[in-house]
Design a protein around this motif. Structure first.
Motif, PDB file in Angstrom:
ATOM      1  N   ASP A 271       0.829  -1.204   0.000  1.00 27.12           N
ATOM      2  CA  ASP A 271       0.000   0.000   0.000  1.00 27.12           C
ATOM      3  C   ASP A 271       0.865   1.257   0.000  1.00 27.12           C
ATOM      4  OD1 ASP A 271      -2.334  -1.477  -0.011  1.00 27.12           O
ATOM      5  OD2 ASP A 271      -2.487  -1.515   2.170  1.00 27.12           O
ATOM      6  N   ARG A 272       1.944   1.222   0.794  1.00 22.14           N
ATOM      7  CA  ARG A 272       2.822   2.400   0.841  1.00 22.14           C
ATOM      8  C   ARG A 272       3.560   2.594  -0.479  1.00 22.14           C
ATOM      9  NH1 ARG A 272       6.598   1.289   4.343  1.00 22.14           N
ATOM     10  NH2 ARG A 272       5.777  -0.550   5.416  1.00 22.14           N
ATOM     11  N   ALA A 273       3.915   1.491  -1.137  1.00 25.80           N
ATOM     12  CA  ALA A 273       4.549   1.602  -2.453  1.00 25.80           C
ATOM     13  C   ALA A 273       3.579   2.210  -3.455  1.00 25.80           C
ATOM     14  CB  ALA A 273       5.016   0.226  -2.920  1.00 25.80           C
ATOM     15  N   SER A 274       2.290   1.891  -3.323  1.00 22.55           N
ATOM     16  CA  SER A 274       1.277   2.462  -4.198  1.00 22.55           C
ATOM     17  C   SER A 274       1.237   3.973  -4.077  1.00 22.55           C
ATOM     18  CB  SER A 274      -0.096   1.868  -3.850  1.00 22.55           C
ATOM     19  OG  SER A 274      -1.133   2.541  -4.525  1.00 22.55           O
ATOM     20  N   ALA A 275       1.438   4.465  -2.857  1.00 18.76           N
ATOM     21  CA  ALA A 275       1.377   5.917  -2.631  1.00 18.76           C
ATOM     22  C   ALA A 275       2.552   6.647  -3.261  1.00 18.76           C
ATOM     23  CB  ALA A 275       1.323   6.192  -1.134  1.00 18.76           C
ATOM     24  N   ARG A 276       3.632   5.922  -3.544  1.00 13.85           N
ATOM     25  CA  ARG A 276       4.828   6.570  -4.095  1.00 13.85           C
ATOM     26  C   ARG A 276       5.025   6.288  -5.578  1.00 13.85           C
ATOM     27  NH1 ARG A 276       6.801   4.059   0.584  1.00 13.85           N
ATOM     28  NH2 ARG A 276       7.837   2.484  -0.709  1.00 13.85           N
ATOM     29  N   VAL A 277       4.052   5.658  -6.214  1.00 20.41           N
ATOM     30  CA  VAL A 277       4.234   5.229  -7.593  1.00 20.41           C
ATOM     31  C   VAL A 277       4.389   6.420  -8.542  1.00 20.41           C
ATOM     32  CG1 VAL A 277       1.765   5.166  -8.138  1.00 20.41           C
ATOM     33  CG2 VAL A 277       3.342   3.622  -9.330  1.00 20.41           C
ATOM     34  N   ASN A 278       5.228   6.239  -9.554  1.00 17.61           N
ATOM     35  CA  ASN A 278       5.435   7.258 -10.580  1.00 17.61           C
ATOM     36  C   ASN A 278       4.544   6.918 -11.770  1.00 17.61           C
ATOM     37  OD1 ASN A 278       6.310   9.023 -12.521  1.00 17.61           O
ATOM     38  ND2 ASN A 278       8.470   8.491 -12.382  1.00 17.61           N
ATOM     39  N   LEU A 279       3.559   7.751 -12.040  1.00 17.20           N
ATOM     40  CA  LEU A 279       2.603   7.484 -13.119  1.00 17.20           C
ATOM     41  C   LEU A 279       2.958   8.169 -14.426  1.00 17.20           C
ATOM     42  CD1 LEU A 279      -0.741   7.818 -11.109  1.00 17.20           C
ATOM     43  CD2 LEU A 279       0.543   5.737 -11.653  1.00 17.20           C
TER      44      LEU A 279
ATOM     45  N   ASP B 122      -7.826   3.998 -19.816  1.00 22.18           N
ATOM     46  CA  ASP B 122      -8.278   2.795 -20.508  1.00 22.18           C
ATOM     47  C   ASP B 122      -8.468   1.681 -19.482  1.00 22.18           C
ATOM     48  OD1 ASP B 122      -8.098   4.067 -22.952  1.00 22.18           O
ATOM     49  OD2 ASP B 122      -6.152   3.196 -23.480  1.00 22.18           O
ATOM     50  N   LEU B 123      -9.392   0.771 -19.774  1.00 23.99           N
ATOM     51  CA  LEU B 123      -9.571  -0.401 -18.926  1.00 23.99           C
ATOM     52  C   LEU B 123      -8.493  -1.424 -19.250  1.00 23.99           C
ATOM     53  CD1 LEU B 123     -13.450  -0.891 -19.084  1.00 23.99           C
ATOM     54  CD2 LEU B 123     -12.101   0.200 -17.278  1.00 23.99           C
ATOM     55  N   VAL B 124      -8.057  -2.143 -18.225  1.00 23.91           N
ATOM     56  CA  VAL B 124      -7.075  -3.211 -18.378  1.00 23.91           C
ATOM     57  C   VAL B 124      -7.765  -4.520 -18.011  1.00 23.91           C
ATOM     58  CG1 VAL B 124      -4.840  -4.110 -17.639  1.00 23.91           C
ATOM     59  CG2 VAL B 124      -5.208  -1.635 -17.750  1.00 23.91           C
ATOM     60  N   ILE B 125      -7.878  -5.430 -18.975  1.00 27.97           N
ATOM     61  CA  ILE B 125      -8.542  -6.719 -18.762  1.00 27.97           C
ATOM     62  C   ILE B 125      -7.478  -7.766 -18.458  1.00 27.97           C
ATOM     63  CG2 ILE B 125     -10.136  -8.408 -19.703  1.00 27.97           C
ATOM     64  CD1 ILE B 125     -11.317  -5.571 -19.378  1.00 27.97           C
ATOM     65  N   MET B 126      -7.655  -8.475 -17.344  1.00 23.95           N
ATOM     66  CA  MET B 126      -6.653  -9.417 -16.857  1.00 23.95           C
ATOM     67  C   MET B 126      -7.255 -10.814 -16.721  1.00 23.95           C
ATOM     68  SD  MET B 126      -4.127  -7.200 -16.310  1.00 23.95           S
ATOM     69  CE  MET B 126      -2.933  -7.764 -15.102  1.00 23.95           C
ATOM     70  N   ARG B 127      -6.400 -11.812 -16.742  1.00 29.77           N
ATOM     71  CA  ARG B 127      -6.702 -13.240 -16.609  1.00 29.77           C
ATOM     72  C   ARG B 127      -7.357 -13.789 -17.884  1.00 29.77           C
ATOM     73  NH1 ARG B 127      -9.162 -12.690 -10.948  1.00 29.77           N
ATOM     74  NH2 ARG B 127      -7.395 -12.801  -9.519  1.00 29.77           N
ATOM     75  N   THR B 128      -7.096 -15.058 -18.153  1.00 30.55           N
ATOM     76  CA  THR B 128      -7.595 -15.680 -19.380  1.00 30.55           C
ATOM     77  C   THR B 128      -9.117 -15.777 -19.408  1.00 30.55           C
ATOM     78  OG1 THR B 128      -7.260 -17.861 -18.375  1.00 30.55           O
ATOM     79  CG2 THR B 128      -5.481 -16.994 -19.754  1.00 30.55           C
TER      80      THR B 128
ATOM     81  N   TYR C 212      -5.837   1.500 -16.537  1.00 32.01           N
ATOM     82  CA  TYR C 212      -4.441   1.814 -16.828  1.00 32.01           C
ATOM     83  C   TYR C 212      -4.183   3.215 -16.290  1.00 32.01           C
ATOM     84  CZ  TYR C 212       0.017   2.451 -19.121  1.00 32.01           C
ATOM     85  OH  TYR C 212       1.354   2.668 -19.345  1.00 32.01           O
ATOM     86  N   ALA C 213      -3.173   3.319 -15.420  1.00 30.26           N
ATOM     87  CA  ALA C 213      -2.913   4.594 -14.749  1.00 30.26           C
ATOM     88  C   ALA C 213      -1.710   5.331 -15.320  1.00 30.26           C
ATOM     89  CB  ALA C 213      -2.705   4.355 -13.254  1.00 30.26           C
ATOM     90  N   GLY C 214      -0.951   4.685 -16.212  1.00 31.28           N
ATOM     91  CA  GLY C 214       0.241   5.300 -16.768  1.00 31.28           C
ATOM     92  C   GLY C 214       1.501   4.612 -16.287  1.00 31.28           C
ATOM     93  N   ASN C 215       2.527   4.651 -17.113  1.00 28.76           N
ATOM     94  CA  ASN C 215       3.849   4.135 -16.755  1.00 28.76           C
ATOM     95  C   ASN C 215       3.808   2.661 -16.337  1.00 28.76           C
ATOM     96  OD1 ASN C 215       6.623   4.546 -16.567  1.00 28.76           O
ATOM     97  ND2 ASN C 215       6.540   5.067 -14.381  1.00 28.76           N
ATOM     98  N   GLY C 216       2.973   1.883 -17.011  1.00 31.70           N
ATOM     99  CA  GLY C 216       2.928   0.450 -16.742  1.00 31.70           C
ATOM    100  C   GLY C 216       2.192   0.059 -15.481  1.00 31.70           C
ATOM    101  N   GLN C 217       1.413   0.992 -14.913  1.00 31.82           N
ATOM    102  CA  GLN C 217       0.733   0.729 -13.649  1.00 31.82           C
ATOM    103  C   GLN C 217      -0.768   0.527 -13.863  1.00 31.82           C
ATOM    104  OE1 GLN C 217       2.427   0.679 -10.553  1.00 31.82           O
ATOM    105  NE2 GLN C 217       4.256   0.794 -11.859  1.00 31.82           N
ATOM    106  N   ILE C 218      -1.345  -0.355 -13.062  1.00 30.67           N
ATOM    107  CA  ILE C 218      -2.791  -0.548 -13.032  1.00 30.67           C
ATOM    108  C   ILE C 218      -3.331  -0.009 -11.713  1.00 30.67           C
ATOM    109  CG2 ILE C 218      -2.566  -2.892 -12.080  1.00 30.67           C
ATOM    110  CD1 ILE C 218      -5.138  -3.640 -13.567  1.00 30.67           C
ATOM    111  N   LEU C 219      -4.443   0.689 -11.775  1.00 34.14           N
ATOM    112  CA  LEU C 219      -5.163   1.132 -10.576  1.00 34.14           C
ATOM    113  C   LEU C 219      -6.383   0.231 -10.460  1.00 34.14           C
ATOM    114  CD1 LEU C 219      -5.878   2.991  -8.214  1.00 34.14           C
ATOM    115  CD2 LEU C 219      -6.815   4.619  -9.864  1.00 34.14           C
ATOM    116  N   HIS C 220      -6.440  -0.535  -9.374  1.00 35.41           N
ATOM    117  CA  HIS C 220      -7.501  -1.535  -9.285  1.00 35.41           C
ATOM    118  C   HIS C 220      -7.808  -1.884  -7.835  1.00 35.41           C
ATOM    119  CE1 HIS C 220      -4.497  -5.194  -9.220  1.00 35.41           C
ATOM    120  NE2 HIS C 220      -4.008  -4.159  -8.593  1.00 35.41           N
ATOM    121  N   SER C 221      -8.913  -2.629  -7.684  1.00 39.40           N
ATOM    122  CA  SER C 221      -9.250  -3.239  -6.401  1.00 39.40           C
ATOM    123  C   SER C 221      -8.905  -4.713  -6.547  1.00 39.40           C
ATOM    124  CB  SER C 221     -10.741  -3.035  -6.099  1.00 39.40           C
ATOM    125  OG  SER C 221     -11.074  -3.519  -4.824  1.00 39.40           O
TER     126      SER C 221
END
Length: 346
Positions: free
Chosen positions: A213-221, A297-303, A311-320
């Protein structure tokens, strides 16, 4: 590029809820650092088993969401049909009264038209098989009689359709109950397995979750622009929910499952998208390349398409992400879930 900053701290009530949830269902995607956890009879690690149970629970949650969406739709359609039946019944009753008045007038004048005798019989629908009797009625009577019979037939069809809808609704509600029991069973089993770990190991896992969670707060988007204003607005709404807990079947504003977050965020932007991740996977323009995604954009995961985020930018996903976790940013590459495709809405 500017780094993303932690949003305002959660309220004490929310923090307490998240703490309690994390204690019951901590995130288990991280790998053990030292001693192996207690094995099960199949000699698989407890944490790997729990991780799989949580994945199965989130998959069942999306099926639950689909059944709930169907039940809500059927409930609305059934109510509309029942209202239509009630209105048409009123129209039929009014026509019956008009025909009764005509019959009464004819009776007082010394006779009753054979067509009206048919109408007043125990089985007025039999008149359809004897339509030639309309020739013996006056033009006005014939028109009213034909209108009555048409309304009777339409009423019968609407009642049959309403009955079918009610049957579909009952079946869907049973399915909801089955999905709910499946999800709760997976979560109970996960908790049982977690309880086999030592207090020290459970504390260490909770600390690893807190570090995520703390790493999420410092992410570079980064600073890449969204493809549309609506996508940017939806992403902004999702960002405001960082720190909120995952709860299966929840769609905000204080807790979310994965598709609950994305559908809620787009509603805040004035856009309605389907409720489930599988339906959201086909809701817009498909983007096959991860490198072509834009923030929002939406990011669809799993087969099986059972997970979705922004998609939040810079290779990051914002999700629950899963039970026991909070809404947060994570690297798509390190999420442990295969990327299928992106979806651009609007």
């Amino acid at each position: 590029m500017a780094a993303h900053r932690r949003p305002p701290q959660a309220s004490p009530r929310r923090t307490g809820f998240v703490t309690a949830t994390a204690a019951a269902a901590v995130a288990l995607s991280v790998q053990p650092a030292s001693a192996d956890p207690l094995p099960d009879p199949n000699k698989k690690g407890v944490r790997a088993q729990v991780d799989r149970l949580y994945e199965q629970a989130t998959q069942a949650t999306e099926k639950y969401n689909g059944a709930k969406e169907k039940a809500d739709r059927l409930r609305g359609e059934t109510k509309a049909l029942q209202d239509a039946v009630a209105r048409r019944q009123g129209e039929v009753n009014e026509l019956r009264d008009r025909l009764g008045m005509v019959a009464a007038g004819q009776y007082r004048s010394g006779g009753l038209d054979p067509a009206l005798q048919l109408f007043l019989s125990e089985d007025p629908d039999s008149y359809l098989a004897k339509a030639s009797a309309l020739d013996r009625a006056g033009e006005r009577q014939a028109a009213v009689l034909q209108q009555f019979l048409s309304q009777q037939q339409a009423l019968r069809l609407q009642r049959e359709e309403a009955t079918r809808k009610l049957g579909d609704l009952d079946a869907t509600q049973r399915q909801l109950g089955e999905r709910k029991a499946e999800i709760q069973g997976k979560l109970r089993e996960a908790q049982r397995l977690l309880n086999t770990l030592s207090a020290k190991e459970r504390t260490r896992i909770a600390q690893e979750e807190d570090r995520a969670d703390r790493a999420s707060a410092r992410v570079n988007l980064g600073n890449e622009a969204s493809a549309s204003q609506r996508a940017a607005a939806a992403l902004a709404s999702a960002k405001s929910r960082v720190g909120m807990p995952y709860v299966w079947g929840a769609s905000g504003p204080a807790s979310f499952d994965c598709s609950g977050l994305t559908s809620w965020a787009f509603r805040q932007a004035g856009v309605t998208i389907p409720r489930t991740s599988q339906a959201q996977a086909a809701a817009g323009t498909r983007i096959d390349s991860l490198g072509a995604l834009k923030p929002g954009d939406l990011v669809i995961m799993r087969t099986d398409l059972s997970h979705v985020g922004f998609y939040a930018g810079n290779g990051q996903i914002l999700h629950s992400p899963k039970p026991g976790a909070q809404v947060r940013y994570e690297s798509i590459a390190r999420s442990g879930m295969p990327f299928m495709w992106g979806v651009r809405i609007g």
